[in-house]
Structures are given as C-alpha cells and as structure tokens.
Scaffold this motif. Structure first.
Motif, PDB file in Angstrom:
ATOM      1  N   LYS A  54     -13.849 -42.630  38.327  1.00 25.64           N
ATOM      2  CA  LYS A  54     -14.606 -43.968  37.751  1.00 25.64           C
ATOM      3  C   LYS A  54     -14.537 -44.885  38.496  1.00 25.64           C
ATOM      4  N   SER A  55     -13.534 -45.565  38.773  1.00 25.60           N
ATOM      5  CA  SER A  55     -13.529 -46.704  39.379  1.00 25.60           C
ATOM      6  C   SER A  55     -13.903 -46.579  40.753  1.00 25.60           C
ATOM      7  N   ALA A  56     -13.503 -45.438  41.542  1.00 27.65           N
ATOM      8  CA  ALA A  56     -14.053 -45.100  42.927  1.00 27.65           C
ATOM      9  C   ALA A  56     -15.486 -44.940  43.018  1.00 27.65           C
ATOM     10  N   ASN A  57     -16.245 -44.115  41.726  1.00 30.98           N
ATOM     11  CA  ASN A  57     -17.569 -44.197  41.934  1.00 30.98           C
ATOM     12  C   ASN A  57     -18.080 -45.685  41.917  1.00 30.98           C
ATOM     13  N   LEU A  58     -17.683 -46.367  40.968  1.00 34.71           N
ATOM     14  CA  LEU A  58     -18.058 -47.604  40.564  1.00 34.71           C
ATOM     15  C   LEU A  58     -18.201 -48.555  41.906  1.00 34.71           C
ATOM     16  N   LEU A  59     -17.048 -48.671  42.680  1.00 35.08           N
ATOM     17  CA  LEU A  59     -16.877 -49.347  43.864  1.00 35.08           C
ATOM     18  C   LEU A  59     -17.820 -48.865  45.117  1.00 35.08           C
ATOM     19  N   GLY A  60     -17.589 -47.514  45.034  1.00 37.64           N
ATOM     20  CA  GLY A  60     -18.470 -46.664  46.336  1.00 37.64           C
ATOM     21  C   GLY A  60     -20.079 -46.904  46.079  1.00 37.64           C
ATOM     22  N   THR A  61     -20.485 -46.846  44.644  1.00 40.93           N
ATOM     23  CA  THR A  61     -21.906 -47.272  44.372  1.00 40.93           C
ATOM     24  C   THR A  61     -22.130 -48.590  44.822  1.00 40.93           C
ATOM     25  N   THR A  62     -21.281 -49.751  44.560  1.00 40.22           N
ATOM     26  CA  THR A  62     -21.498 -51.014  44.777  1.00 40.22           C
ATOM     27  C   THR A  62     -21.564 -51.271  46.180  1.00 40.22           C
ATOM     28  N   PHE A  63     -20.661 -50.702  47.171  1.00 40.81           N
ATOM     29  CA  PHE A  63     -20.747 -50.921  48.526  1.00 40.81           C
ATOM     30  C   PHE A  63     -21.842 -49.921  49.146  1.00 40.81           C
ATOM     31  N   LEU A  64     -22.367 -48.954  48.754  1.00 42.37           N
ATOM     32  CA  LEU A  64     -23.621 -48.265  48.979  1.00 42.37           C
ATOM     33  C   LEU A  64     -24.757 -49.134  48.983  1.00 42.37           C
ATOM     34  N   TYR A  65     -25.037 -49.994  47.770  1.00 44.28           N
ATOM     35  CA  TYR A  65     -26.111 -50.585  47.764  1.00 44.28           C
ATOM     36  C   TYR A  65     -25.871 -51.829  48.715  1.00 44.28           C
ATOM     37  N   LEU A  66     -24.954 -52.385  48.947  1.00 41.91           N
ATOM     38  CA  LEU A  66     -24.757 -53.526  49.941  1.00 41.91           C
ATOM     39  C   LEU A  66     -25.027 -52.854  51.295  1.00 41.91           C
ATOM     40  N   PHE A  67     -24.562 -51.617  51.475  1.00 41.63           N
ATOM     41  CA  PHE A  67     -24.846 -50.861  52.817  1.00 41.63           C
ATOM     42  C   PHE A  67     -26.384 -50.896  52.950  1.00 41.63           C
ATOM     43  N   PHE A  68     -27.097 -50.520  51.868  1.00 40.96           N
ATOM     44  CA  PHE A  68     -28.796 -50.348  51.982  1.00 40.96           C
ATOM     45  C   PHE A  68     -29.208 -51.594  52.284  1.00 40.96           C
ATOM     46  N   ALA A  69     -28.789 -52.926  51.794  1.00 39.09           N
ATOM     47  CA  ALA A  69     -29.269 -54.186  51.969  1.00 39.09           C
ATOM     48  C   ALA A  69     -28.951 -54.503  53.131  1.00 39.09           C
ATOM     49  N   ALA A  92     -24.679 -41.752  52.442  1.00 39.64           N
ATOM     50  CA  ALA A  92     -25.331 -42.891  51.584  1.00 39.64           C
ATOM     51  C   ALA A  92     -26.593 -42.336  50.775  1.00 39.64           C
ATOM     52  N   THR A  93     -27.644 -42.065  51.582  1.00 38.80           N
ATOM     53  CA  THR A  93     -28.688 -41.562  50.988  1.00 38.80           C
ATOM     54  C   THR A  93     -28.736 -39.968  50.155  1.00 38.80           C
ATOM     55  N   ALA A  94     -27.840 -39.409  50.592  1.00 41.05           N
ATOM     56  CA  ALA A  94     -27.578 -37.958  49.783  1.00 41.05           C
ATOM     57  C   ALA A  94     -27.171 -38.361  48.563  1.00 41.05           C
ATOM     58  N   ALA A  95     -26.011 -39.240  48.469  1.00 36.81           N
ATOM     59  CA  ALA A  95     -25.317 -39.607  46.974  1.00 36.81           C
ATOM     60  C   ALA A  95     -26.708 -40.527  46.251  1.00 36.81           C
ATOM     61  N   ALA A  96     -27.267 -41.177  46.901  1.00 38.98           N
ATOM     62  CA  ALA A  96     -28.267 -41.892  46.076  1.00 38.98           C
ATOM     63  C   ALA A  96     -29.324 -40.932  45.521  1.00 38.98           C
ATOM     64  N   LEU A  97     -29.675 -39.998  46.180  1.00 41.25           N
ATOM     65  CA  LEU A  97     -30.573 -38.938  45.917  1.00 41.25           C
ATOM     66  C   LEU A  97     -30.057 -38.031  44.593  1.00 41.25           C
ATOM     67  N   ALA A  98     -28.733 -37.755  44.778  1.00 37.59           N
ATOM     68  CA  ALA A  98     -28.346 -37.052  43.603  1.00 37.59           C
ATOM     69  C   ALA A  98     -27.930 -37.749  42.368  1.00 37.59           C
ATOM     70  N   GLN A  99     -27.713 -39.084  42.774  1.00 35.32           N
ATOM     71  CA  GLN A  99     -27.493 -39.871  41.347  1.00 35.32           C
ATOM     72  C   GLN A  99     -28.779 -40.338  40.818  1.00 35.32           C
TER      73      GLN A  99
END
Length: 223
Positions: free
Chosen positions: A84-99, A182-189
């Motif tokens: 859960k913590s890894a998913n939370l941090l990973g998603t946060t940094f993914l959004y930073l990457f997208f930005a 990044a895009t694949a995980a965003a699509l799945a989520q």
C-alpha cells in the motif's frame, strides 16, 4: 468500460481474479511511518547500487534491472507489508512524472523538425506492426463463444476471456509497450483493473531494461 464479460476484481477483494488465476492470500499492510520509511530506504538502496554498478551513464538501466530482480526474488511476506505504501508513493511520483515529462520538449524541437519525415515513417511502421501483432494474437488465441442459458432459460452467448488475450491484458500490454510503465499503470488504475497495475509496471520496466541495454549495445557497436 465497454469490454465484454471479463470482470476484474480488485486485489483487496480476496476473490479469485480471472485474469490472474490465483487467490490473493497475503494481507496487505497499512500505510504507516515504518512502511513508508522502509519503502524509501529500499528505493534509495536500489538507486545507490545502480549508480555504483552502472556509473553515471548506466545508472538508470541498472537501477531498473535491480528493481525487477528485487520484485521477482523478494518473498511475498515482505512485499505485501509494503504494497500500500509503495503504491501510494509510486502513484504520487507517477503524477509528478506526468507533470514534468514534457518540459524537455523545447530543447529538442529543432532536432525533431529536421527529422520529422523520417520519424513519421518509422513510427507509422512501428505502430502498424504493433497493432497487427495485437490483432493477430487476439484472433489466433481468443476463446470461442459459448452458448449458455441465463436465469430465464434464454440462450445467450458469452466469451470467457480468462486468458492471456483478454482485452484488458492486451490494452495494458499495448500501453506498456508504447507509453511505458507509467501510462500502463495509469490505464489499469483508471479502469479499476487493480490486478493489472503491478504487472503493467513490471512489463513496462522490463521493456525499459531490455531495450535500454540493447540500445546501448547498438550505440557501442556503431560508434
């Protein structure tokens, strides 16, 4: 989502996922200071090892390879506590990457303009082969429709997509191949395909790891 008869269950449901084929038995840990600190420590260790082994030029591909090895060989009892913590941090940094992903675009604008025609031809061929591969896999390995009776004894056709050619898997795999993890995980989520988030990241990063080393080898041979 418009996809036929291939319901995906969340990993938290505890039910058998038809696209995974196994039950979720490991209890996921909660997001705590300890789990977040451990996740950051693991990420820092992998980054440090990547820089030590690969140096400044190959730190990123080596770190990616080490991450894949870590997720493959680490016992599930350890990774489940950090999920859960890894998913939370990973998603946060993914959004930073997208930005920030498009920021360097202006620096290579002139290069893209000078090679625009070649890039268009190359990408057209690349995506045509990619699409033909997915379409061919779906046609060759897709299960045949089965006629069953519903509650009112009305015969209906249904397709069991519990296979590698399930539409969800093909879409996520396509996104991982084109846009990366990044895009694949965003699509799945975004579509609620929770059981495909981790595989999309692994497949995308595996592609990065393999393709990066192949590209470095090709550059070394040609120069």
């Amino acid at each position: 989502n418009g996809l036929p008869d291939a319901t995906l269950h969340s990993d938290q449901s505890g039910e058998s996922d038809p696209l995974v084929g196994s039950e979720v038995t490991e209890e996921e840990g909660s997001v705590t200071v300890e789990s977040v600190s451990t996740t950051f420590s693991v990420a820092a260790l992998v980054t440090w090892l990547g820089e030590r082994i690969g140096g400044t030029k190959a730190a990123l591909p080596v770190s990616t390879l080490l991450t894949l090895l870590l997720t493959t060989v680490t016992p599930a009892s350890f990774t489940a506590k950090l999920r859960k913590s890894a998913n939370l941090l990973g998603t946060t940094f993914l959004y930073l990457f997208f930005a920030t992903a498009g920021a360097p675009g202006l620096a290579i604008a002139d290069t893209v303009k000078s090679s625009f025609v070649g890039l268009v031809v190359y990408l057209t061929i690349l995506y045509m082969v990619h699409g033909a591969t997915l379409f061919g896999a779906r046609k060759l390995f897709s299960p045949k429709p089965q006629t069953i009776a519903d509650k009112d004894n009305t015969k209906v056709e249904t397709v069991n997509y519990s296979s590698v050619v399930a539409p969800q898997r093909l879409l996520v795999a396509s996104s991982a191949a084109i846009g990366g993890p990044a895009t694949a995980a965003a699509l799945a989520q975004a579509n609620g395909w929770d059981s495909l988030i981790a595989p999309s990241l692994l497949v995308g990063n595996l592609g990065y790891a393999v393709a990066t080393f192949v590209a470095l080898l090709q550059h070394w041979i040609l120069t």
